[in-house]
Design an enzyme around this catalytic site. Structure first.
Site, PDB file in Angstrom:
ATOM      1  N   TYR A 187       0.810  -1.222   0.000  1.00 43.70           N
ATOM      2  CA  TYR A 187       0.000   0.000   0.000  1.00 43.70           C
ATOM      3  C   TYR A 187       0.845   1.275   0.000  1.00 43.70           C
ATOM      4  O   TYR A 187       0.296   2.378  -0.092  1.00 43.70           O
ATOM      5  CB  TYR A 187      -0.903   0.036   1.240  1.00 43.70           C
ATOM      6  CG  TYR A 187      -1.863  -1.111   1.356  1.00 43.70           C
ATOM      7  CD1 TYR A 187      -2.979  -1.196   0.535  1.00 43.70           C
ATOM      8  CD2 TYR A 187      -1.668  -2.118   2.306  1.00 43.70           C
ATOM      9  CE1 TYR A 187      -3.877  -2.256   0.648  1.00 43.70           C
ATOM     10  CE2 TYR A 187      -2.559  -3.178   2.431  1.00 43.70           C
ATOM     11  CZ  TYR A 187      -3.658  -3.239   1.597  1.00 43.70           C
ATOM     12  OH  TYR A 187      -4.545  -4.284   1.712  1.00 43.70           O
ATOM     13  N   HIS A 193      -4.286   6.433  -1.331  1.00 40.48           N
ATOM     14  CA  HIS A 193      -4.886   6.414   0.006  1.00 40.48           C
ATOM     15  C   HIS A 193      -3.838   6.565   1.103  1.00 40.48           C
ATOM     16  O   HIS A 193      -4.194   6.792   2.270  1.00 40.48           O
ATOM     17  CB  HIS A 193      -5.641   5.091   0.187  1.00 40.48           C
ATOM     18  CG  HIS A 193      -6.963   5.215   0.875  1.00 40.48           C
ATOM     19  ND1 HIS A 193      -7.670   6.404   0.984  1.00 40.48           N
ATOM     20  CD2 HIS A 193      -7.735   4.274   1.509  1.00 40.48           C
ATOM     21  CE1 HIS A 193      -8.809   6.180   1.636  1.00 40.48           C
ATOM     22  NE2 HIS A 193      -8.867   4.909   1.968  1.00 40.48           N
ATOM     23  N   TYR A 214      -5.179  -0.412   9.728  1.00 40.68           N
ATOM     24  CA  TYR A 214      -5.873  -0.224   8.452  1.00 40.68           C
ATOM     25  C   TYR A 214      -6.828   0.966   8.558  1.00 40.68           C
ATOM     26  O   TYR A 214      -7.332   1.304   9.623  1.00 40.68           O
ATOM     27  CB  TYR A 214      -6.574  -1.487   7.950  1.00 40.68           C
ATOM     28  CG  TYR A 214      -5.584  -2.552   7.551  1.00 40.68           C
ATOM     29  CD1 TYR A 214      -4.962  -2.514   6.306  1.00 40.68           C
ATOM     30  CD2 TYR A 214      -5.232  -3.559   8.437  1.00 40.68           C
ATOM     31  CE1 TYR A 214      -4.022  -3.474   5.943  1.00 40.68           C
ATOM     32  CE2 TYR A 214      -4.293  -4.520   8.091  1.00 40.68           C
ATOM     33  CZ  TYR A 214      -3.688  -4.469   6.836  1.00 40.68           C
ATOM     34  OH  TYR A 214      -2.750  -5.400   6.492  1.00 40.68           O
ATOM     35  N   ASN A 254      -9.892   1.956   7.842  1.00 40.39           N
ATOM     36  CA  ASN A 254     -11.252   2.068   8.366  1.00 40.39           C
ATOM     37  C   ASN A 254     -11.357   1.800   9.864  1.00 40.39           C
ATOM     38  O   ASN A 254     -12.445   1.895  10.431  1.00 40.39           O
ATOM     39  CB  ASN A 254     -12.219   1.146   7.596  1.00 40.39           C
ATOM     40  CG  ASN A 254     -11.850  -0.315   7.707  1.00 40.39           C
ATOM     41  OD1 ASN A 254     -10.802  -0.653   8.239  1.00 40.39           O
ATOM     42  ND2 ASN A 254     -12.708  -1.183   7.206  1.00 40.39           N
ATOM     43  N   ASN A 282     -13.221   6.778   5.063  1.00 39.92           N
ATOM     44  CA  ASN A 282     -13.386   5.821   6.157  1.00 39.92           C
ATOM     45  C   ASN A 282     -12.460   6.072   7.337  1.00 39.92           C
ATOM     46  O   ASN A 282     -12.814   5.778   8.483  1.00 39.92           O
ATOM     47  CB  ASN A 282     -13.210   4.397   5.644  1.00 39.92           C
ATOM     48  CG  ASN A 282     -14.388   3.931   4.815  1.00 39.92           C
ATOM     49  OD1 ASN A 282     -15.511   4.382   5.019  1.00 39.92           O
ATOM     50  ND2 ASN A 282     -14.141   3.044   3.868  1.00 39.92           N
TER      51      ASN A 282
END
Length: 203
Positions: free
Chosen positions: A26, A31, A82, A84, A130
């Site tokens: 990631y 994001h 993470y 959210n 989120n």
């Protein structure tokens, strides 16, 4: 939700939170621009992220700003839960370091702003993000945000696919400069206040 003091205190520390997802797969995603800004701020402070006990986050403690009244104690944080689930680790850090909610700065990607454009604000909604949604659920909405524009996905691409892809090659040419500018904006907000930071960095 617990005790969430929203009153800023001149002597209280600041908590700058870069939002993102942990893991190398990631690392360069849209994001994860919050993590990119946090990593750059860590370089400036001159420390290395360490695990924050049970808070499920990596942190660095340091100071920013010139000597004197404008010098600020800061905690940089990257939640490792993470995106959210970011609210739990951030709220745990807030309670541990006794940070007023108004002294929290969330650095995050923003779909409804053109690529590279910055918008700084205090409070407000989560706009479908989120990470912000989780933070607001944990401690209310009255924290600062440095919103880094990533734009909307092209064509019929789903939002989830778009934000979890790396920046396009044309975007990457400017990315280092833009991340540097976002880090400057976060520092300015903490040292000189929201109004000055907005006047300087809101594009």
């Amino acid at each position: 939700m617990g005790d969430t003091d929203v009153t800023s205190d001149a002597n209280a520390p600041w908590l700058i939170v870069g939002l993102g997802n942990p893991g190398p797969e990631y690392a360069r995603n849209r994001h994860n621009v919050g993590f990119m800004v946090a990593d750059l701020l860590a370089e400036r402070i001159g420390g290395k992220f360490k695990r924050a006990g049970k808070a499920q986050a990596q942190v660095i403690e340091g100071r920013i700003g010139p000597p004197g009244p404008a010098n600020r104690r800061v905690i940089l944080a990257k939640p490792m839960s993470y995106m959210n689930l970011s609210g739990g680790p951030v709220n745990a850090l807030r309670e541990f370091y006794k940070v007023p909610v108004a002294n929290i700065v969330a650095v995050h990607d923003e779909l409804d702003i053109d690529y590279g454009v910055l918008r700084l604000k205090l409070g407000g909604g989560d706009n479908g993000h989120n990470g912000l949604k989780s933070m607001t659920k944990a401690m209310g909405p009255d924290y600062h945000r440095v919103r880094f524009g990533i734009g909307r996905p092209p064509g019929r691409m789903q939002v989830a696919d778009f934000v979890l892809k790396d920046f396009a090659s044309a975007e990457r040419k400017e990315l280092d400069y833009l991340v540097d500018r976002a880090a400057d904006a976060a520092e300015c907000l903490v040292i000189e206040g929201l109004e000055r930071a907005q006047g300087t960095y809101n594009s």
